[in-house]
Design a protein around this motif. Structure first.
Motif, mmCIF file in Angstrom:
data_model
loop_
_atom_site.group_PDB
_atom_site.id
_atom_site.type_symbol
_atom_site.label_atom_id
_atom_site.label_comp_id
_atom_site.label_asym_id
_atom_site.label_seq_id
_atom_site.Cartn_x
_atom_site.Cartn_y
_atom_site.Cartn_z
ATOM 1 N N GLN A 137 0.802 -1.218 0.000
ATOM 2 C CA GLN A 137 0.000 0.000 0.000
ATOM 3 C C GLN A 137 0.842 1.279 0.000
ATOM 4 N N LEU A 138 2.146 1.140 0.068
ATOM 5 C CA LEU A 138 3.002 2.334 0.087
ATOM 6 C C LEU A 138 2.948 3.102 -1.222
ATOM 7 N N ASP A 139 2.836 2.389 -2.322
ATOM 8 C CA ASP A 139 2.889 3.018 -3.634
ATOM 9 C C ASP A 139 2.326 2.038 -4.658
ATOM 10 N N ASP A 140 1.698 2.570 -5.694
ATOM 11 C CA ASP A 140 1.165 1.703 -6.742
ATOM 12 C C ASP A 140 2.252 0.869 -7.407
ATOM 13 N N LYS A 141 3.497 1.339 -7.334
ATOM 14 C CA LYS A 141 4.600 0.588 -7.928
ATOM 15 C C LYS A 141 4.845 -0.732 -7.199
ATOM 16 N N ALA A 193 -14.628 9.070 1.402
ATOM 17 C CA ALA A 193 -14.820 7.680 0.969
ATOM 18 C C ALA A 193 -14.000 6.720 1.813
ATOM 19 N N SER A 194 -12.760 7.097 2.141
ATOM 20 C CA SER A 194 -11.902 6.235 2.954
ATOM 21 C C SER A 194 -12.474 6.047 4.353
ATOM 22 N N VAL A 195 -13.004 7.131 4.914
ATOM 23 C CA VAL A 195 -13.615 7.040 6.243
ATOM 24 C C VAL A 195 -14.854 6.148 6.192
ATOM 25 N N SER A 196 -15.670 6.328 5.167
ATOM 26 C CA SER A 196 -16.883 5.524 5.043
ATOM 27 C C SER A 196 -16.563 4.043 4.854
ATOM 28 N N LEU A 274 -6.817 -9.063 9.902
ATOM 29 C CA LEU A 274 -5.449 -8.596 10.121
ATOM 30 C C LEU A 274 -4.885 -7.970 8.850
ATOM 31 N N LEU A 275 -5.075 -8.627 7.718
ATOM 32 C CA LEU A 275 -4.598 -8.085 6.445
ATOM 33 C C LEU A 275 -5.268 -6.752 6.134
ATOM 34 N N GLY A 276 -6.567 -6.680 6.363
ATOM 35 C CA GLY A 276 -7.297 -5.447 6.081
ATOM 36 C C GLY A 276 -6.816 -4.285 6.922
ATOM 37 N N SER A 277 -6.574 -4.527 8.206
ATOM 38 C CA SER A 277 -6.098 -3.446 9.076
ATOM 39 C C SER A 277 -4.680 -3.031 8.731
ATOM 40 N N ALA A 278 -3.866 -3.975 8.301
ATOM 41 C CA ALA A 278 -2.497 -3.634 7.886
ATOM 42 C C ALA A 278 -2.523 -2.728 6.661
ATOM 43 N N ARG A 279 -3.379 -3.049 5.715
ATOM 44 C CA ARG A 279 -3.481 -2.248 4.495
ATOM 45 C C ARG A 279 -4.016 -0.844 4.810
ATOM 46 N N ARG A 280 -5.098 -0.774 5.561
ATOM 47 C CA ARG A 280 -5.658 0.536 5.899
ATOM 48 C C ARG A 280 -4.707 1.330 6.786
ATOM 49 N N GLY A 281 -4.066 0.630 7.718
ATOM 50 C CA GLY A 281 -3.139 1.321 8.609
ATOM 51 C C GLY A 281 -2.025 2.005 7.847
ATOM 52 N N THR A 282 -1.487 1.327 6.829
ATOM 53 C CA THR A 282 -0.428 1.935 6.020
ATOM 54 C C THR A 282 -0.934 3.188 5.313
ATOM 55 N N ARG A 283 -2.105 3.094 4.729
ATOM 56 C CA ARG A 283 -2.633 4.257 4.000
ATOM 57 C C ARG A 283 -2.833 5.457 4.922
ATOM 58 N N TRP A 284 -3.324 5.211 6.126
ATOM 59 C CA TRP A 284 -3.546 6.317 7.050
ATOM 60 C C TRP A 284 -2.230 6.855 7.607
ATOM 61 N N ARG A 285 -1.257 5.999 7.806
ATOM 62 C CA ARG A 285 0.047 6.471 8.267
ATOM 63 C C ARG A 285 0.734 7.316 7.188
ATOM 64 N N VAL A 286 0.593 6.905 5.936
ATOM 65 C CA VAL A 286 1.125 7.713 4.832
ATOM 66 C C VAL A 286 0.448 9.081 4.829
ATOM 67 N N ALA A 287 -0.876 9.091 4.960
ATOM 68 C CA ALA A 287 -1.630 10.346 4.944
ATOM 69 C C ALA A 287 -1.238 11.257 6.109
ATOM 70 N N ALA A 288 -0.904 10.647 7.254
ATOM 71 C CA ALA A 288 -0.529 11.426 8.428
ATOM 72 C C ALA A 288 0.941 11.828 8.416
ATOM 73 N N ALA A 293 5.957 4.277 7.386
ATOM 74 C CA ALA A 293 4.549 4.263 7.022
ATOM 75 C C ALA A 293 3.973 2.852 7.073
ATOM 76 N N ALA A 294 4.782 1.867 6.747
ATOM 77 C CA ALA A 294 4.342 0.470 6.790
ATOM 78 C C ALA A 294 4.989 -0.224 7.980
ATOM 79 N N VAL A 295 4.165 -0.857 8.808
ATOM 80 C CA VAL A 295 4.638 -1.585 9.984
ATOM 81 C C VAL A 295 5.111 -2.969 9.539
ATOM 82 N N ALA A 296 6.313 -3.360 9.943
ATOM 83 C CA ALA A 296 6.863 -4.640 9.486
ATOM 84 C C ALA A 296 6.015 -5.821 9.934
ATOM 85 N N LEU A 297 5.615 -5.838 11.187
ATOM 86 C CA LEU A 297 4.851 -6.952 11.729
ATOM 87 C C LEU A 297 3.580 -6.427 12.406
#
Length: 302
Positions: A137-141, A193-196, A274-288, A293-297
Motif C-alpha cells: 500500500q506504500l505506492d502503486d509501484k 470515501a476512505s472514512v466511510s 489482520l490483512l485489512g487493518s495492515a493495508r488501511r493502517g499503512t494508508r492512514w500512516r502515509v496520509a498522516a 509508514a508500513a509496519v513490518a509486523l
C-alpha cells in the motif's frame, strides 16, 4: 497505543504476565524440515534485492523484510529442526517491479501456511503476510496487492478457548467504529470515501464477532460511550494518526485470535481482518506523514 477505558487501565498490570505466548514454550521435537525456513530465506533474498535497488521506497521494503527474516529465523532456530534446502523465488522483473513481485510472492507464501501452523507460529506468519500487504500500500509501484475482502462470519459455534480473544477483537472493533465517527468531523472531503469504507468494514467485523459470540452462548461486550485516544484529535493530521492507531489495535486483537485458536474457519476470519487493518493502517500512516509508514509486523506488541 491502544484505545482504553479507565477500567482497561486498571487491569493492565494483571494482564501483563499473560503477554508471553504459551505456545512459544511448547516442548517436543519434530524430525521434519521447518516450514518457516523457506519464508525466512525468501525474506533475506527480498531484503538484499531491495537494498540493491536503493531509494526510499526500496529502503522501506528492505527494512521490513529484514525484520521478517530475523523474526522467522529466530523461530526456526528455536525449534532447531533438521535443515533442508530453502527454496527462493526470484522474479523475472528487476528494480521496483521486481520488488512488487517479491512482495506478492512472500505474502501468498505466508498466507498459505497460516491454517496449518501451531498457534503462536500462525500469528507470527500472519503478521509477516500482513507486513507484506502493508508494504504493497506504500505506492502503486509495489501494489496494490490482493484485497483480502470483507470479513464474513455466520452464527457458527466457536471453540471455548477462542471466546476471550474474540471478545478482545470485538472491543477493538467497537473502538474503531467510534474512531471513524470521530475523525469524520476533522478530515477533508477527499477522505470521505476512505472514512466511510473503513467504518463499514469495522461495523461488519463487529457484527461478525457478535454473531459468533452469540452462537457460543456468550454475551458479547458492548461498546463504551467514548474511548480515550492516544493523543488529542484537533486537526486533520491528528485525525489520520488516530485512525492509524485504531487499525493497529485491531490488528493486534485479531493476531491474538490467531494465536488463541486452532479453528480453521476462525483463523480465516482473523487473517482477513489482520490483512485489512495492515493495508488501511499503512494508508492512514502515509496520509498522516508518519514514519515508517508500513509496519513490518502488524499486530506485534509495541
Amino acid at each position: 497505543m491502544s484505545f482504553r477505558t479507565r477500567r482497561d487501565v486498571l487491569r493492565m498490570s494483571a494482564l501483563a504476565a499473560l503477554a508471553v505466548p504459551l505456545a512459544a514454550c511448547q516442548t517436543g521435537y519434530s524430525d521434519e524440515p521447518d516450514p518457516l525456513a523457506s519464508p525466512a530465506e525468501q525474506a533475506r533474498a527480498d531484503a538484499a534485492a531491495a537494498n540493491q535497488v536503493g531509494g526510499d521506497l526500496a529502503s522501506q521494503v528492505a527494512a521490513a523484510r529484514t525484520t521478517h527474516a530475523q523474526t522467522l529465523q529466530a523461530e526456526v532456530d528455536r525449534l532447531n529442526r533438521p535443515k533442508s534446502a530453502a527454496q527462493v523465488v526470484t522474479p523475472a522483473a528487476s528494480g521496483v517491479s521486481g520488488l512488487k513481485e517479491r512482495l506478492a510472492t512472500a505474502r501468498e507464501q505466508a498466507e498459505k501456511l497460516v491454517p496449518s501452523l501451531p498457534r503462536y507460529r500462525a500469528g507470527l506468519v500472519a503478521a509477516v503476510a500482513a507486513g507484506c500487504a502493508g508494504l504493497q500500500q506504500l505506492d502503486d509501484k509495489l501494489g496494490p496487492g490482493t484485497d483480502p475482502g470483507t470479513v464474513t462470519a455466520s452464527a457458527t459455534t466457536i471453540p471455548g478457548e477462542a471466546v476471550g480473544p474474540l471478545q478482545k477483537a470485538l472491543d477493538a472493533e467497537h473502538a474503531a467504529v467510534w474512531v471513524y465517527a470521530l475523525v469524520s468531523a476533522f478530515v477533508t472531503s477527499n477522505y470521505t470515501a476512505s472514512v466511510s469504507d473503513g467504518a463499514n468494514e469495522h461495523r461488519n467485523r463487529r457484527d461478525a464477532c457478535v454473531r459468533m459470540l452469540d452462537a457460543a452462548g456468550v454475551t458479547p461486550d458492548g461498546a463504551e460511550p467514548a474511548y480515550i485516544t492516544p493523543k488529542p484529535v484537533t486537526d486533520s493530521t491528528s485525525a489520520k494518526s488516530v485512525v492509524a492507531s485504531a487499525e493497529a489495535d485491531a490488528a493486534a486483537a485479531w493476531r491474538g485470535v490467531l494465536e488463541g485458536t486452532d479453528d480453521e474457519n476462525l483463523r480465516k476470519v482473523a487473517l482477513v481482518a489482520l490483512l485489512g487493518s495492515a493495508r488501511r493502517g499503512t494508508r492512514w500512516r502515509v496520509a498522516a506523514g508518519e514514519s515508517p509508514a508500513a509496519v513490518a509486523l502488524p499486530g506485534a506488541a509495541a
